[in-house]
Design an enzyme around this catalytic site. Structure first.
Site, PDB file in Angstrom:
ATOM      1  N   SER A 126       2.606  -2.900  -1.339  1.00 27.66           N
ATOM      2  CA  SER A 126       3.180  -4.079  -0.705  1.00 27.66           C
ATOM      3  C   SER A 126       2.392  -5.320  -1.101  1.00 27.66           C
ATOM      4  O   SER A 126       1.171  -5.255  -1.314  1.00 27.66           O
ATOM      5  CB  SER A 126       3.102  -3.882   0.811  1.00 27.66           C
ATOM      6  OG  SER A 126       3.330  -5.093   1.468  1.00 27.66           O
ATOM      7  N   TYR A 151      -1.963  -1.646   8.884  1.00 31.61           N
ATOM      8  CA  TYR A 151      -0.893  -1.301   7.941  1.00 31.61           C
ATOM      9  C   TYR A 151      -1.272  -1.766   6.532  1.00 31.61           C
ATOM     10  O   TYR A 151      -1.227  -1.003   5.572  1.00 31.61           O
ATOM     11  CB  TYR A 151       0.443  -1.946   8.365  1.00 31.61           C
ATOM     12  CG  TYR A 151       1.480  -1.885   7.261  1.00 31.61           C
ATOM     13  CD1 TYR A 151       2.076  -0.673   6.919  1.00 31.61           C
ATOM     14  CD2 TYR A 151       1.839  -3.025   6.532  1.00 31.61           C
ATOM     15  CE1 TYR A 151       3.001  -0.603   5.878  1.00 31.61           C
ATOM     16  CE2 TYR A 151       2.757  -2.962   5.504  1.00 31.61           C
ATOM     17  CZ  TYR A 151       3.341  -1.750   5.182  1.00 31.61           C
ATOM     18  OH  TYR A 151       4.246  -1.681   4.145  1.00 31.61           O
ATOM     19  N   LYS A 155      -2.268   0.484   2.959  1.00 31.44           N
ATOM     20  CA  LYS A 155      -1.708   0.364   1.598  1.00 31.44           C
ATOM     21  C   LYS A 155      -2.831   0.160   0.593  1.00 31.44           C
ATOM     22  O   LYS A 155      -2.843   0.746  -0.495  1.00 31.44           O
ATOM     23  CB  LYS A 155      -0.722  -0.817   1.528  1.00 31.44           C
ATOM     24  CG  LYS A 155       0.570  -0.580   2.270  1.00 31.44           C
ATOM     25  CD  LYS A 155       1.411   0.479   1.590  1.00 31.44           C
ATOM     26  CE  LYS A 155       2.610   0.895   2.411  1.00 31.44           C
ATOM     27  NZ  LYS A 155       3.242   2.133   1.962  1.00 31.44           N
TER      28      LYS A 155
HETATM   29  P1  NAD Z   1      11.629   3.196   6.304  1.00 29.56           P
HETATM   30  O1  NAD Z   1      10.891   3.384   7.568  1.00 29.56           O
HETATM   31  O2  NAD Z   1      13.053   2.799   6.360  1.00 29.56           O
HETATM   32  O3  NAD Z   1      11.517   4.512   5.404  1.00 29.56           O
HETATM   33  C1  NAD Z   1      10.378   5.337   5.410  1.00 29.56           C
HETATM   34  C2  NAD Z   1      10.865   6.784   5.562  1.00 29.56           C
HETATM   35  O4  NAD Z   1       9.724   7.648   5.536  1.00 29.56           O
HETATM   36  C3  NAD Z   1      11.594   7.036   6.878  1.00 29.56           C
HETATM   37  O5  NAD Z   1      12.832   7.662   6.615  1.00 29.56           O
HETATM   38  C4  NAD Z   1      10.662   7.961   7.658  1.00 29.56           C
HETATM   39  O6  NAD Z   1      11.372   8.866   8.476  1.00 29.56           O
HETATM   40  C5  NAD Z   1       9.901   8.637   6.529  1.00 29.56           C
HETATM   41  N1  NAD Z   1       8.541   9.107   6.888  1.00 29.56           N
HETATM   42  C6  NAD Z   1       7.561   8.401   7.507  1.00 29.56           C
HETATM   43  N2  NAD Z   1       6.454   9.154   7.630  1.00 29.56           N
HETATM   44  C7  NAD Z   1       6.748  10.360   7.070  1.00 29.56           C
HETATM   45  C8  NAD Z   1       6.015  11.566   6.892  1.00 29.56           C
HETATM   46  N3  NAD Z   1       4.767  11.684   7.346  1.00 29.56           N
HETATM   47  N4  NAD Z   1       6.612  12.602   6.271  1.00 29.56           N
HETATM   48  C9  NAD Z   1       7.893  12.504   5.828  1.00 29.56           C
HETATM   49  N5  NAD Z   1       8.640  11.388   5.995  1.00 29.56           N
HETATM   50  C10 NAD Z   1       8.073  10.338   6.599  1.00 29.56           C
HETATM   51  O7  NAD Z   1      10.786   2.144   5.432  1.00 29.56           O
HETATM   52  P2  NAD Z   1      11.181   1.362   4.103  1.00 29.56           P
HETATM   53  O8  NAD Z   1      11.406  -0.064   4.441  1.00 29.56           O
HETATM   54  O9  NAD Z   1      12.222   2.117   3.360  1.00 29.56           O
HETATM   55  O10 NAD Z   1       9.784   1.431   3.333  1.00 29.56           O
HETATM   56  C11 NAD Z   1       9.518   2.439   2.375  1.00 29.56           C
HETATM   57  C12 NAD Z   1       8.097   2.264   1.874  1.00 29.56           C
HETATM   58  O11 NAD Z   1       7.948   0.950   1.318  1.00 29.56           O
HETATM   59  C13 NAD Z   1       7.031   2.377   2.972  1.00 29.56           C
HETATM   60  O12 NAD Z   1       5.915   3.054   2.445  1.00 29.56           O
HETATM   61  C14 NAD Z   1       6.694   0.938   3.280  1.00 29.56           C
HETATM   62  O13 NAD Z   1       5.384   0.804   3.770  1.00 29.56           O
HETATM   63  C15 NAD Z   1       6.850   0.289   1.920  1.00 29.56           C
HETATM   64  N6  NAD Z   1       7.138  -1.165   1.984  1.00 29.56           N
HETATM   65  C16 NAD Z   1       8.173  -1.603   2.747  1.00 29.56           C
HETATM   66  C17 NAD Z   1       8.427  -2.973   2.843  1.00 29.56           C
HETATM   67  C18 NAD Z   1       9.558  -3.493   3.707  1.00 29.56           C
HETATM   68  O14 NAD Z   1       9.522  -4.687   4.051  1.00 29.56           O
HETATM   69  N7  NAD Z   1      10.566  -2.696   4.031  1.00 29.56           N
HETATM   70  C19 NAD Z   1       7.617  -3.893   2.145  1.00 29.56           C
HETATM   71  C20 NAD Z   1       6.581  -3.403   1.357  1.00 29.56           C
HETATM   72  C21 NAD Z   1       6.341  -2.019   1.276  1.00 29.56           C
HETATM   73  N1  UFG Z   2       9.918 -14.802  10.756  1.00 28.18           N
HETATM   74  C1  UFG Z   2      10.412 -15.590  11.768  1.00 28.18           C
HETATM   75  N2  UFG Z   2      11.038 -14.987  12.814  1.00 28.18           N
HETATM   76  C2  UFG Z   2      11.186 -13.635  12.893  1.00 28.18           C
HETATM   77  C3  UFG Z   2      10.677 -12.832  11.845  1.00 28.18           C
HETATM   78  C4  UFG Z   2      10.043 -13.457  10.800  1.00 28.18           C
HETATM   79  O1  UFG Z   2      10.277 -16.812  11.729  1.00 28.18           O
HETATM   80  O2  UFG Z   2      11.759 -13.138  13.889  1.00 28.18           O
HETATM   81  C5  UFG Z   2       9.272 -15.460   9.598  1.00 28.18           C
HETATM   82  C6  UFG Z   2       7.812 -15.065   9.399  1.00 28.18           C
HETATM   83  O3  UFG Z   2       6.968 -15.906  10.150  1.00 28.18           O
HETATM   84  C7  UFG Z   2       7.669 -15.224   7.884  1.00 28.18           C
HETATM   85  C8  UFG Z   2       9.060 -14.871   7.338  1.00 28.18           C
HETATM   86  O4  UFG Z   2       9.951 -15.027   8.437  1.00 28.18           O
HETATM   87  O5  UFG Z   2       7.400 -16.573   7.561  1.00 28.18           O
HETATM   88  C9  UFG Z   2       9.161 -13.438   6.813  1.00 28.18           C
HETATM   89  O6  UFG Z   2       8.706 -12.543   7.828  1.00 28.18           O
HETATM   90  P1  UFG Z   2       8.974 -10.963   7.757  1.00 28.18           P
HETATM   91  O7  UFG Z   2       8.445 -10.367   9.013  1.00 28.18           O
HETATM   92  O8  UFG Z   2      10.404 -10.699   7.426  1.00 28.18           O
HETATM   93  O9  UFG Z   2       8.134 -10.507   6.489  1.00 28.18           O
HETATM   94  P2  UFG Z   2       6.575 -10.635   6.202  1.00 28.18           P
HETATM   95  O10 UFG Z   2       6.420 -11.461   4.972  1.00 28.18           O
HETATM   96  O11 UFG Z   2       5.817 -11.029   7.393  1.00 28.18           O
HETATM   97  O12 UFG Z   2       6.183  -9.106   5.917  1.00 28.18           O
HETATM   98  C10 UFG Z   2       6.991  -8.259   5.087  1.00 28.18           C
HETATM   99  C11 UFG Z   2       6.874  -6.823   5.590  1.00 28.18           C
HETATM  100  C12 UFG Z   2       5.484  -6.318   5.385  1.00 28.18           C
HETATM  101  C13 UFG Z   2       5.100  -6.468   3.976  1.00 28.18           C
HETATM  102  C14 UFG Z   2       5.250  -7.914   3.527  1.00 28.18           C
HETATM  103  C15 UFG Z   2       4.976  -8.063   2.067  1.00 28.18           C
HETATM  104  O13 UFG Z   2       7.166  -6.764   6.965  1.00 28.18           O
HETATM  105  O14 UFG Z   2       5.457  -4.947   5.697  1.00 28.18           O
HETATM  106  O15 UFG Z   2       6.593  -8.345   3.770  1.00 28.18           O
HETATM  107  O16 UFG Z   2       5.703  -7.125   1.345  1.00 28.18           O
HETATM  108  F1  UFG Z   2       3.818  -6.096   3.818  1.00 28.18           F
END
Ligand code: NAD
Ligand code: UFG
Length: 338
Positions: A126, A151, A155
């Protein structure tokens, strides 16, 4: 025979989109998910979209015998590792759960891969590892900054574990993909992001306000040093992200060692710009209020995606409008969870 990929967390948001992309590209797919934040229904929809079958295993990456069984029953070519917990706030209140699931879980997975001679891994990292970036756009060379949550540290720790594996074992091929802000949904409207309870992230929250599930969006701060004072992020369509995984796997197949790529668009949008884009895409007006800054948020974070463009021959092509249109289509098909 088709190559087979194991997708951990494939029943979740990004993993399910990647599963469609890999099935459509001709890979066979095995999904391992414990359904803590994903569902079997999502996986059935992946099969509907791609018109192909896959193997779904309900299980946990921390379960050594489950992993052993998967690798002995399937000739796995590579692992796409999405499984993890992802709530920043939850990680602050329950750090051990995050380190156990995200860090220890990945260690178990890598051990099982090593035992099974499966040494191609694509890991979901991330942009959070950059902390408050010293400069924007952020390139992979940027120092990873001071992290504000367990979190983010989970990572960063996994990245270090993978660096050590690559240094000790030259047969491994590892891609660390640093996602910026994933958004949108599959254009079919069949799969997308389904937060449990009130969403933490901006776009799911806006979608739920537009749908009338929530009254008002809180905009966290309008006093940042950005053009309109609200936070700026690099939103990337989940389909572009999924395609980035395919390109990354093809790239590491040719090159051993560990490689890090930013997956972002290279363009930042403010919260107010995102609200306007969503209003246009949905035809609904979004009720919002300006609130104080959210703890741990940075003013801006957007990617320099040049390295991925050059080395993966991949580029994020979909616009903010497409992200909003697809997010809204998915929202209209969804039922309230809480
Ligand atoms: P998500 O929660 O939708 O998907 C993650 C999946 O992993 C879920 O289906 C959950 O049931 C499964 N899971 C969790 N722990 C597990 C375990 N111990 N064993 C087996 N399955 C397990 O999340 P996502 O948004 O699809 O994110 C996927 C990956 O990308 C994550 O590692 C997350 O940290 C990373 N990521 C997400 C974002 C974001 O904003 N969505 C940003 C950066 C990185
Ligand atoms: N924001 C609002 N109101 C809300 C939610 C968010 O104003 O209800 C604003 C935040 O302050 C920020 C922007 O919208 O300025 C984006 O916020 P998000 O929560 O959507 O995303 P972040 O950038 O905070 O974090 C996301 C994921 C993290 C990841 C990161 C970088 O949640 O897990 O992107 O990949 F690590």
């Amino acid at each position: 025979m088709n190559k087979k990929v194991l997708i951990t967390g494939g029943a979740g948001y990004i993993g399910s989109h990647a599963a469609v992309t890999f099935l459509e590209a001709g890979y066979d797919v095995v999904i391992l998910d414990n359904f803590s934040n994903g569902s079997a229904d999502t996986v059935r929809r992946v099969e509907d979209i791609s018109k192909r079958g896959l193997r779904l295993i309900e299980g946990d990456i921390r379960d050594k015998s489950c992993l052993h069984q998967i690798f002995s029953e399937n000739e796995v070519y590579a692992v796409l590792h999405f499984a993890g917990l992802k709530s920043v706030a939850e990680s602050v209140s329950d750090p051990l759960r995050y380190y156990e699931n995200n860090v220890a879980g990945t260690v178990f997975l890598c051990e099982a891969m090593e035992e099974a001679n499966v040494r191609r891994l694509v890991f979901s990292s991330s942009a959070t590892v950059y902390g408050d970036p010293v400069e924007n756009p952020v390139s992979e060379r940027c120092l990873t900054g001071k992290l504000s949550s367990p979190y983010g540290r989970s990572k960063s720790m996994v990245e270090e574990v993978l660096q050590d594996i690559a240094a000790a074992k030259p047969a491994w091929h590892i891609a660390i993909l640093r996602y910026f802000n994933p958004a949108g949904a599959h254009p079919s409207g069949l799969i997308g992001e389904s937060p449990n309870g009130p969403p933490n992230n901006l776009i799911p929250y806006i979608s739920q306000v537009a749908a009338g599930w929530r009254d008002v969006l809180r905009v966290f701060g309008d006093d940042y040093p950005t053009p309109d004072g609200t936070g700026v992020r690099d939103y990337i369509h989940v389909q572009d992200l999924a395609e980035g995984h395919l390109s990354a796997l093809e790239a590491i197949n040719k090159r051993a060692g560990l490689h890090i790529w930013n997956l972002g668009t290279g363009r930042g949008y403010s919260v107010l710009e995102v609200i306007r884009a969503f209003e246009i895409a949905s035809g609904r007006s979004i009720n919002f209020e300006i609130e104080r800054r959210r703890l741990g948020d940075v003013a801006e974070c957007w990617a320099d995606p040049t390295k991925a463009q050059m080395e993966l021959n991949w580029k994020a092509n979909r616009s903010l409008t497409e992200m909003m249109t697809d997010a809204w289509r998915w929202q209209k098909n969804s039922l309230p969870s809480a």
